[in-house]
Design a protein around this motif. Structure first.
Motif, PDB file in Angstrom:
ATOM      1  N   ALA A 169       6.203  -9.769  -3.344  1.00 19.50           N
ATOM      2  CA  ALA A 169       6.757  -8.606  -2.648  1.00 19.50           C
ATOM      3  C   ALA A 169       8.193  -8.401  -3.083  1.00 19.50           C
ATOM      4  CB  ALA A 169       6.698  -8.795  -1.134  1.00 19.50           C
ATOM      5  N   CYS A 170       8.619  -7.155  -3.066  1.00 18.86           N
ATOM      6  CA  CYS A 170       9.994  -6.781  -3.429  1.00 18.86           C
ATOM      7  C   CYS A 170      10.493  -5.752  -2.425  1.00 18.86           C
ATOM      8  CB  CYS A 170      10.009  -6.194  -4.842  1.00 18.86           C
ATOM      9  SG  CYS A 170      11.571  -5.409  -5.318  1.00 18.86           S
ATOM     10  N   LEU A 171      11.760  -5.819  -2.104  1.00 15.93           N
ATOM     11  CA  LEU A 171      12.389  -4.845  -1.215  1.00 15.93           C
ATOM     12  C   LEU A 171      13.558  -4.196  -1.943  1.00 15.93           C
ATOM     13  CD1 LEU A 171      12.692  -3.604   1.665  1.00 15.93           C
ATOM     14  CD2 LEU A 171      14.250  -5.507   2.171  1.00 15.93           C
TER      15      LEU A 171
ATOM     16  N   TYR B 140       8.771   3.595   2.746  1.00 12.52           N
ATOM     17  CA  TYR B 140       7.582   3.661   1.902  1.00 12.52           C
ATOM     18  C   TYR B 140       7.144   2.245   1.538  1.00 12.52           C
ATOM     19  CZ  TYR B 140       8.584   8.619   0.989  1.00 12.52           C
ATOM     20  OH  TYR B 140       8.820   9.958   1.119  1.00 12.52           O
ATOM     21  N   ILE B 141       5.853   2.067   1.393  1.00 14.54           N
ATOM     22  CA  ILE B 141       5.299   0.865   0.766  1.00 14.54           C
ATOM     23  C   ILE B 141       4.557   1.301  -0.484  1.00 14.54           C
ATOM     24  CG2 ILE B 141       3.540  -0.942   0.954  1.00 14.54           C
ATOM     25  CD1 ILE B 141       4.361  -1.363   3.826  1.00 14.54           C
ATOM     26  N   SER B 142       4.773   0.583  -1.559  1.00 16.53           N
ATOM     27  CA  SER B 142       4.130   0.908  -2.830  1.00 16.53           C
ATOM     28  C   SER B 142       3.270  -0.263  -3.270  1.00 16.53           C
ATOM     29  CB  SER B 142       5.201   1.214  -3.888  1.00 16.53           C
ATOM     30  OG  SER B 142       4.611   1.668  -5.084  1.00 16.53           O
ATOM     31  N   TYR B 143       2.031   0.023  -3.622  1.00 16.20           N
ATOM     32  CA  TYR B 143       1.115  -1.006  -4.104  1.00 16.20           C
ATOM     33  C   TYR B 143       0.961  -0.844  -5.606  1.00 16.20           C
ATOM     34  CZ  TYR B 143      -2.954  -4.104  -4.302  1.00 16.20           C
ATOM     35  OH  TYR B 143      -3.820  -5.132  -4.599  1.00 16.20           O
ATOM     36  N   TYR B 144       0.868  -1.937  -6.328  1.00 14.72           N
ATOM     37  CA  TYR B 144       1.100  -1.949  -7.774  1.00 14.72           C
ATOM     38  C   TYR B 144      -0.016  -1.370  -8.645  1.00 14.72           C
ATOM     39  CZ  TYR B 144      -1.899  -6.086  -8.716  1.00 14.72           C
ATOM     40  OH  TYR B 144      -2.938  -6.968  -8.871  1.00 14.72           O
TER      41      TYR B 144
ATOM     42  N   CYS C 212       6.544  -1.167  -8.978  1.00 16.18           N
ATOM     43  CA  CYS C 212       5.979  -0.098  -8.147  1.00 16.18           C
ATOM     44  C   CYS C 212       6.985   0.402  -7.111  1.00 16.18           C
ATOM     45  CB  CYS C 212       4.679  -0.529  -7.495  1.00 16.18           C
ATOM     46  SG  CYS C 212       4.777  -1.866  -6.296  1.00 16.18           S
ATOM     47  N   ALA C 213       7.878  -0.496  -6.638  1.00 13.57           N
ATOM     48  CA  ALA C 213       8.924  -0.056  -5.709  1.00 13.57           C
ATOM     49  C   ALA C 213       9.910   0.880  -6.409  1.00 13.57           C
ATOM     50  CB  ALA C 213       9.652  -1.269  -5.133  1.00 13.57           C
ATOM     51  N   LEU C 214      10.325   0.501  -7.631  1.00 17.21           N
ATOM     52  CA  LEU C 214      11.248   1.346  -8.387  1.00 17.21           C
ATOM     53  C   LEU C 214      10.581   2.655  -8.806  1.00 17.21           C
ATOM     54  CD1 LEU C 214      12.990  -1.343 -10.639  1.00 17.21           C
ATOM     55  CD2 LEU C 214      13.939  -0.188  -8.630  1.00 17.21           C
ATOM     56  N   PHE C 215       9.296   2.607  -9.144  1.00 17.99           N
ATOM     57  CA  PHE C 215       8.548   3.832  -9.463  1.00 17.99           C
ATOM     58  C   PHE C 215       8.608   4.808  -8.300  1.00 17.99           C
ATOM     59  CE2 PHE C 215       4.741   6.414  -9.222  1.00 17.99           C
ATOM     60  CZ  PHE C 215       4.562   6.870 -10.519  1.00 17.99           C
ATOM     61  N   THR C 216       8.425   4.292  -7.094  1.00 20.68           N
ATOM     62  CA  THR C 216       8.441   5.156  -5.908  1.00 20.68           C
ATOM     63  C   THR C 216       9.811   5.793  -5.713  1.00 20.68           C
ATOM     64  OG1 THR C 216       6.742   3.796  -4.866  1.00 20.68           O
ATOM     65  CG2 THR C 216       8.033   5.215  -3.412  1.00 20.68           C
TER      66      THR C 216
ATOM     67  N   MET D 268      17.526   4.077   2.471  1.00 20.92           N
ATOM     68  CA  MET D 268      16.069   4.132   2.460  1.00 20.92           C
ATOM     69  C   MET D 268      15.500   2.828   1.921  1.00 20.92           C
ATOM     70  SD  MET D 268      13.484   6.756   0.489  1.00 20.92           S
ATOM     71  CE  MET D 268      13.854   8.160   1.561  1.00 20.92           C
ATOM     72  N   TYR D 269      14.564   2.248   2.643  1.00 18.84           N
ATOM     73  CA  TYR D 269      13.943   0.992   2.243  1.00 18.84           C
ATOM     74  C   TYR D 269      12.522   1.227   1.715  1.00 18.84           C
ATOM     75  CZ  TYR D 269      17.601  -1.822   4.460  1.00 18.84           C
ATOM     76  OH  TYR D 269      18.804  -2.418   4.784  1.00 18.84           O
ATOM     77  N   ILE D 270      12.205   0.552   0.604  1.00 20.59           N
ATOM     78  CA  ILE D 270      10.869   0.599   0.015  1.00 20.59           C
ATOM     79  C   ILE D 270      10.418  -0.824  -0.279  1.00 20.59           C
ATOM     80  CG2 ILE D 270       9.470   1.380  -1.943  1.00 20.59           C
ATOM     81  CD1 ILE D 270      11.523   3.682  -2.282  1.00 20.59           C
ATOM     82  N   ILE D 271       9.209  -1.155   0.120  1.00 22.16           N
ATOM     83  CA  ILE D 271       8.605  -2.443  -0.215  1.00 22.16           C
ATOM     84  C   ILE D 271       7.588  -2.236  -1.330  1.00 22.16           C
ATOM     85  CG2 ILE D 271       6.980  -4.225   0.576  1.00 22.16           C
ATOM     86  CD1 ILE D 271       8.350  -4.224   3.252  1.00 22.16           C
TER      87      ILE D 271
END
Length: 605
Positions: free
Chosen positions: A15-17, A62-66, A337-341, A1-4
């Motif tokens: 940005a982080c992946l 998922y994309i997560s905004y901070y 925010c990526a790790l939070f998701t 699973m990929y999250i940005i």
């Protein structure tokens, strides 16, 4: 699973992946646009992340905004209503930005990326807290976040356990330790959000003559570290400046004009706000230790980049261990925010061993292999010498010993504000002239600015009063007493910037005027080539310490590509450039075309 994860539109967009919880790529937008602290939507950083994993936007789950834009907008409106009709012009300007883009983050993300998936919006300080705890090596720990402001929070603390963080309490806008420090940054003639580290570097030259004034008039601090600021002296709620005429009258003058002479008074102001900041952080930390009972502490937010305060916190022994997010500012919130998701929102399991963090040394950016570097050099007909893997460490060690200044371009670019042995300028720490040479001839910046040491991790306690590693250059400690040199009475009597000319240790180029250093410890596991070069330098010349500063000049982002590195090399008085296995000698290069007035291109801040 990929999250940005994305941070954008304030400063230092990034940005982080992550892939199944692993951080695989991260970068700041400024490195690609060459616009320092670029705040625009990080389209280039996102494209890099996707390219690194050889995936497309359709592969992102998922994309997560901070942060939460509506909650931030709520703060803006309520702040204006509190002070109205004051501040209408700044409110009007802010409204144009918000109505134009900042309120419609979901729409921007969908349109910019042609993305139709789910978007998650943690709160700003949840993103900071997640970047602190979830990226740390700890299975459980307290966390402390401190910055200017997110939506409403300016500081927060809580507990992280397994795959969850819990915020226990916060301090809210306009009361902000970050804003207090930034106010003095602005008053000292430096740029807010980028010049704070200059204030920190200037502080040891001064005396805390204004500390009592700060406590009496500007900030009321309680024993638990909570505080309130007297907004009668600040302008950031209603205007375009940090301070107002009442602040200027209190401290006896208008703000220093940028690029004007730095006076002893400026140094004393820097020392005063630095000491206040350290004392507030210590009070916060004592309260957190008492309330949470945790033996470990994680830090994030812009104030966590204050490595002097971090060093004092470590030496206090309040916590057995502390860990600071290396990209502690808003760029690192993209990681958070990526790790939070992944952990908090989706509930995935987290495994931490209390030893190794999850940041991979911050080597998360683009990498250029020997083949692409050689093609670049040949295409442009640049003179170079190819070195074998075995030859390279000794060759560079010899050049350092000969007091040459070298651009070091290797491996994946660092994520965050510090150069950690990938995009770095290096020199001989034993040289009494190296600090002046690098500041005036390489970095083109203020002479008072200190340089950091890179030291082999296994030798850190031999040279510095610290008993743990400092891989991210976020801890300050003093030079060991047996490495310090005795000064004459005349040298001891030096005042202000005169102190610069006095050698204080066996490694004077990295020893600040208070005998401290901002340490970068180099581990063989995370950066084997840099470590091998340091090892060779130690074997041949008896010193495991060199100067390390970021590969850029003042006003410019750290270099990203071979082209960036070559231009910076040619536009400074660096002697050599090593990119991959290819060594370039300045004497054998042709001048860059149309380069006579290049310095005008760089914004002086």
């Amino acid at each position: 699973m990929y999250i940005i994860g994305i941070s954008a539109f304030y400063h230092d967009s990034a940005a982080c992946l992550i892939n199944n919880g692993e951080i695989v790529a991260a970068a700041q937008e400024e490195r690609f646009t060459r616009k320092k602290q670029d705040k625009s939507f990080p389209i280039n950083a996102i494209k890099f992340c996707l390219k690194h994993e050889n995936i497309k936007i359709e592969d992102i789950d998922y994309i997560s905004y901070y942060e939460k834009p509506l909650l931030k907008f709520d703060r803006l409106i309520k702040t204006y209503l509190t002070y109205a009709p004051l501040g209408f012009k700044s409110f009007e300007k802010a409204m144009k930005a918000w109505i134009g883009e900042k309120l419609y983050i979901k729409k921007i993300i969908k349109n910019e990326l042609n993305y139709n998936g789910q978007i998650v919006f943690p709160e700003h300080h949840e993103s900071h807290a997640s970047s602190a705890f979830f990226a740390s090596p700890f299975d459980e720990a307290a966390f402390l976040t401190m910055d200017g402001v997110g939506e409403w929070s300016t500081s927060s603390y809580g507990i992280g356990k397994a795959n969850k963080i819990q915020v226990i309490a916060d301090i809210r806008f306009p009361h902000s330790l970050g804003m207090l420090y930034s106010a003095f940054t602005s008053y000292a003639g430096f740029r807010v959000n980028s010049g704070e580290y200059k204030v920190m570097g200037l502080a040891p030259y001064g005396k805390a003559k204004f500390k009592n004034l700060i406590y009496e008039y500007l900030i009321d601090v309680k024993d638990d570290g909570s505080f309130k600021m007297n907004m009668d002296y600040f302008n950031y709620c209603t205007g375009f400046t940090m301070t107002n005429s009442k602040f200027h009258k209190l401290f006896g003058s208008s703000p220093r004009k940028p690029e004007s002479k730095i006076t002893q008074r400026d140094m004393d102001l820097a020392r005063s706000v630095q000491e206040v900041t350290e004392e507030v952080v210590m009070k916060m930390a004592k309260h957190i230790r008492k309330v949470t009972g945790m033996r470990r502490l994680c830090l994030a937010g812009g104030v966590a980049l204050n490595c002097v305060a971090n060093g004092k916190l470590l030496r206090s022994g309040l916590f057995d261990e502390i860990w600071i997010q290396p990209a502690a500012g808003d760029a690192g919130a993209a990681v958070g925010c990526a790790l939070f998701t992944w952990y908090q929102y989706l509930g995935n399991q987290r495994k931490a061993d209390n030893k190794s963090d999850f940041m991979q040394g911050t080597y998360l950016g683009p990498e250029f292999k020997n083949g692409s570097i050689e093609s670049f050099l040949k295409k442009n007909k640049y003179s170079f010498q190819a070195l074998t893997d075995e030859e390279l460490p000794e060759k560079i060690a010899d050049l350092i010993a000969d007091e040459k200044v070298i651009g070091w371009f290797q491996g994946r670019m660092e994520f965050g504000p510090r150069a950690l042995g990938s995009r770095t300028i290096i020199g001989d720490a034993r040289s009494p002239e190296m600090q002046k040479t690098m500041n005036l001839k390489i970095k083109y910046r203020e002479s008072f600015r200190p340089f950091a040491p890179s030291v082999r991790a296994e030798n850190i306690s031999e040279y510095f009063e610290i008993d743990c590693e400092s891989p991210y250059m976020l801890l300050v400690a003093n030079i060991q007493k047996d490495k310090q040199v005795n000064m004459s009475d005349e040298q001891k009597s030096c005042f202000g910037l005169e102190k610069l000319n006095v050698a204080r240790s066996e490694v004077p180029a990295i020893t600040h005027v208070d005998y401290s250093a901002r340490i970068h410890s180099v581990n063989e596991k995370t950066n084997p080539r840099y470590h091998a070069m340091l090892t060779k330098f130690n074997d041949k010349y008896g010193c495991p310490v060199i100067v390390n500063t970021s590969f850029n000049v003042r006003g410019e982002p750290i270099v990203c590509t071979p082209k960036d590195a070559y231009i910076c090399f040619m536009r400074t008085e660096m002697d050599y450039l090593i990119m991959g296995n290819y060594l370039l000698d300045k004497r054998k290069q042709q001048p860059l075309a149309g380069d006579s007035d290049w310095r005008s291109e760089f914004e002086l801040d």
